[in-house]
Scaffold this active site. Structure first.
Site, short mmCIF file in Angstrom:
data_model
loop_
_atom_site.label_atom_id
_atom_site.label_comp_id
_atom_site.label_asym_id
_atom_site.label_seq_id
_atom_site.Cartn_x
_atom_site.Cartn_y
_atom_site.Cartn_z
N HIS A 37 6.71 -24.56 5.19
CA HIS A 37 8.07 -24.52 4.61
C HIS A 37 8.92 -25.70 5.08
O HIS A 37 9.91 -26.03 4.45
CB HIS A 37 8.76 -23.18 4.87
CG HIS A 37 9.32 -23.01 6.25
ND1 HIS A 37 8.56 -22.63 7.32
CD2 HIS A 37 10.57 -23.17 6.72
CE1 HIS A 37 9.34 -22.56 8.39
NE2 HIS A 37 10.57 -22.88 8.07
N ARG A 43 0.80 -1.23 0.00
CA ARG A 43 0.00 0.00 0.00
C ARG A 43 0.83 1.28 0.00
O ARG A 43 0.32 2.34 -0.27
CB ARG A 43 -0.93 0.00 1.21
CG ARG A 43 -2.18 -0.81 0.93
CD ARG A 43 -3.16 -0.73 2.03
NE ARG A 43 -2.58 -1.25 3.26
CZ ARG A 43 -3.27 -1.43 4.37
NH1 ARG A 43 -4.54 -1.14 4.42
NH2 ARG A 43 -2.68 -1.92 5.46
N LYS A 75 12.21 -28.55 3.14
CA LYS A 75 13.57 -28.77 3.63
C LYS A 75 14.14 -30.05 3.01
O LYS A 75 13.45 -31.05 2.88
CB LYS A 75 13.58 -28.86 5.16
CG LYS A 75 13.28 -27.50 5.79
CD LYS A 75 13.57 -27.49 7.27
CE LYS A 75 13.07 -26.21 7.89
NZ LYS A 75 14.09 -25.19 8.07
N HIS A 118 4.27 -27.72 11.33
CA HIS A 118 5.57 -28.33 11.02
C HIS A 118 5.74 -29.71 11.67
O HIS A 118 6.13 -30.67 11.00
CB HIS A 118 6.70 -27.41 11.48
CG HIS A 118 6.62 -26.02 10.94
ND1 HIS A 118 6.12 -25.73 9.69
CD2 HIS A 118 6.97 -24.82 11.48
CE1 HIS A 118 6.17 -24.41 9.47
NE2 HIS A 118 6.68 -23.84 10.56
N LYS A 171 10.94 -22.20 22.09
CA LYS A 171 11.82 -21.06 21.80
C LYS A 171 12.76 -20.88 22.99
O LYS A 171 12.43 -21.29 24.11
CB LYS A 171 10.98 -19.79 21.65
CG LYS A 171 9.95 -19.88 20.54
CD LYS A 171 10.25 -18.93 19.42
CE LYS A 171 9.24 -19.00 18.31
NZ LYS A 171 9.82 -19.33 17.02
C1 BG6 Z 1 7.89 -20.51 11.39
C2 BG6 Z 1 7.45 -20.06 12.76
O1 BG6 Z 1 6.85 -21.16 10.71
O2 BG6 Z 1 9.00 -21.41 11.53
C3 BG6 Z 1 8.59 -19.42 13.52
O3 BG6 Z 1 6.38 -19.13 12.61
C4 BG6 Z 1 9.78 -20.33 13.55
O4 BG6 Z 1 8.18 -19.09 14.83
C5 BG6 Z 1 10.13 -20.83 12.15
O5 BG6 Z 1 10.88 -19.62 14.11
C6 BG6 Z 1 11.21 -21.89 12.21
O6 BG6 Z 1 11.61 -22.20 10.91
P1 BG6 Z 1 13.09 -22.71 10.61
O7 BG6 Z 1 13.09 -23.05 9.17
O8 BG6 Z 1 14.00 -21.56 10.94
O9 BG6 Z 1 13.32 -23.89 11.50
#
Ligand code: BG6
Length: 490
Positions: free
Chosen positions: A175, A46, A179, A237, A337
């Protein structure tokens, strides 16, 4: 496979994900000569910037995220020439003319809409694209997480996006599936005869899946404090990793062959009840501590987080799969974390030998263990018992190791590089189907509901530790230990 020319439209084009991950990934693929010459990246946001102002912002914000050594001034300039900045409000159908003007109408061109925006904007953007005739039957839409915050909101996203795009046009990103080692797990299981006969309850005692992060939440507090580890990491994940470990052999690598099998796993996960939940799920929140020697603040002292936050930054649980293959085999999952170390790994522990023919008792034989390491170092490790050299018959644990970096010298691809290429070539195998997404939410929802109703708060753990002691007790009740607890001291 060479790609068709494409127009890739990035909604949220000036956002964190675009700058940190997507543009650097596209640059890497451009340098590798994967992007056809006439392809363009159309960034939508935007800000009332002109093209040069946007490129200045890409230079300042995205360029620093290019992999060390990969930056080449000429290649970067060439890459920037692919970028077209279009300023408008994606939620306002009346403001779409600049996008209509810029998109090329050729039917042979691949057209992708990548929604790197908050999920509550997905439906509006999709409907606006349809209203302006931009969502053609051969275009694709990419949805970034969080894909909902519970079953109802996930269903709503699926339904609303589904009004505009067919399931075969929708790419839901997780994602982790991009990997390298996750795909290597497919190769390991289905490219070798060795493991499949043993990959079942008769031979496997338990499976541990860990994603531990040293980092905290960074500047994403606004999102994270309303989400927490279960929604942010486990629902997606960790469950996706569990699916790849536990699924039946698919008939091929075709998208629905793989996704059907993953769905079966999600549907076979034993549902938690309030009683089983209390025993089998642990949530934690970090307090002040030291990560790799550096002092870090408590979660509740982070900006935007209140002293009463009940958001979990750690979760561990014991899952079970009700199937012939896996009945009785516990799957321990955990993520957190501000932990001791950053690592992601899957540990498959086999059963003990039934009888010792040596003078050593059965209990002195470490069970065989397959460790699939996703990060930081990608590889496989198989723990075996071997004879120590010399006289006498003493057996000790030894390791067979496959280090992917050492064994394959070919350059690495980041998860987003691979996933973007798959989107551009129309390959859906590594993306979640709508029913998978809903099945995963359905399974975690009782945990969310239970926590919601509870007066209790997450258990504290010191930043820089492996999480609350209750997580060790969770696995300890079954006579087991998390892998790092079981390793001999250096
Ligand atoms: C993301 C989360 O999907 O994955 C993050 O929202 C996390 O909180 C991240 O840090 C971790 O991804 P990677 O690839 O760094 O292990």
């Amino acid at each position: 496979m060479t790609l068709n020319d494409f127009d890739l439209v990035l909604f949220g084009g000036s956002g964190d994900l675009a700058m940190r991950k997507l543009l650097p990934a596209l640059y890497a693929r451009d340098v590798a000569k994967d992007l056809p010459p006439q392809s363009r990246i159309i960034c939508v946001a935007r800000h009332a910037w002109d093209q040069q102002q946007f490129i200045d912002s890409v230079n300042a914000t995205s360029k620093p995220h290019i992999k060390p050594g990969a930056l080449n001034a000429k290649a970067w300039d060439k890459f920037c020439q692919r970028i077209v900045y279009v300023a408008f409000d994606g939620t306002d159908a009346a403001s779409y003319q600049p996008l209509v003007d810029v998109l090329r109408p050729e039917p042979a061109l691949t057209r992708v809409f990548y929604l790197a925006t908050p999920p509550h904007l997905f439906a509006q953007i999709c409907h606006n694209l349809a209203a302006r005739g931009l969502a053609t039957s051969n275009s694709r839409v990419v949805l970034e997480k969080p894909l909902g915050r519970d079953l109802a909101s996930a269903k709503q996203i699926n339904a609303e996006v589904g009004e505009v795009f067919a399931e075969s046009q929708i790419y839901r990103i997780d994602h982790y599936l991009g990997k390298e080692t996750v795909q290597n797990l497919l190769a390991l299981r289905f490219g070798n005869i060795l493991f499949e006969p043993l990959w079942r309850r008769e031979w496997i005692s338990d499976v541990q899946i860990t994603i531990a992060e040293e980092i905290g939440v960074g500047n994403r507090m606004g999102y994270y404090d309303t989400s927490g580890a279960l929604r942010d990491m486990l629902q997606n994940h960790l469950l996706q990793l569990l699916c790849i470990v536990a699924m039946e052999p698919p008939t091929s690598i075709a998208p629905d062959a793989v996704r059907d099998e993953k769905l079966q796993v999600l549907r076979s996960l034993k549902k938690f009840t309030p009683t089983t939940l209390a025993q089998n799920v642990v949530r934690g929140q970090y307090r002040a501590g030291y990560v790799k020697g550096e002092a870090v603040a408590s979660y509740r002292d982070e900006q935007e987080v209140g002293q009463h936050s009940r958001t979990e930054t750690y979760v561990a649980l014991k899952a079970e799969i009700d199937s012939w293959r896996w009945a009785g085999v516990p799957f321990y999952l955990r993520t957190g974390k501000r932990m001791t170390d950053s690592l992601a790994e899957i540990v498959v522990r086999f059963k003990s030998i039934p009888h010792s023919i040596f003078t050593q008792p059965v209990g002195s034989f470490a069970p065989n263990c397959l460790v699939i390491r996703l990060q930081p170092d990608e590889g496989l490790r198989m723990n075996l018992m071997a004879k120590t050299p010399g006289d006498g018959m003493r057996l000790k644990p030894a390791e067979l190791e496959l280090d992917f970096r050492e064994s394959f010298k070919t350059p690495r691809m980041e998860a987003y590089e691979r996933l973007l290429l798959d989107i551009l070539r129309g390959q859906l195998t590594l993306f979640m189907r709508g029913d998978e997404l809903e099945a995963a939410w359905e399974w975690v929802e009782p945990i969310l509901d239970y926590w919601e109703q509870q007066e209790s708060t997450p258990l504290p753990y010191a930043a820089g530790s492996w999480g609350p002691a209750a997580a060790s007790a969770l696995i300890g009740r079954d006579g087991l230990q998390w892998r790092e607890e079981a390793l001999p001291e250096d």
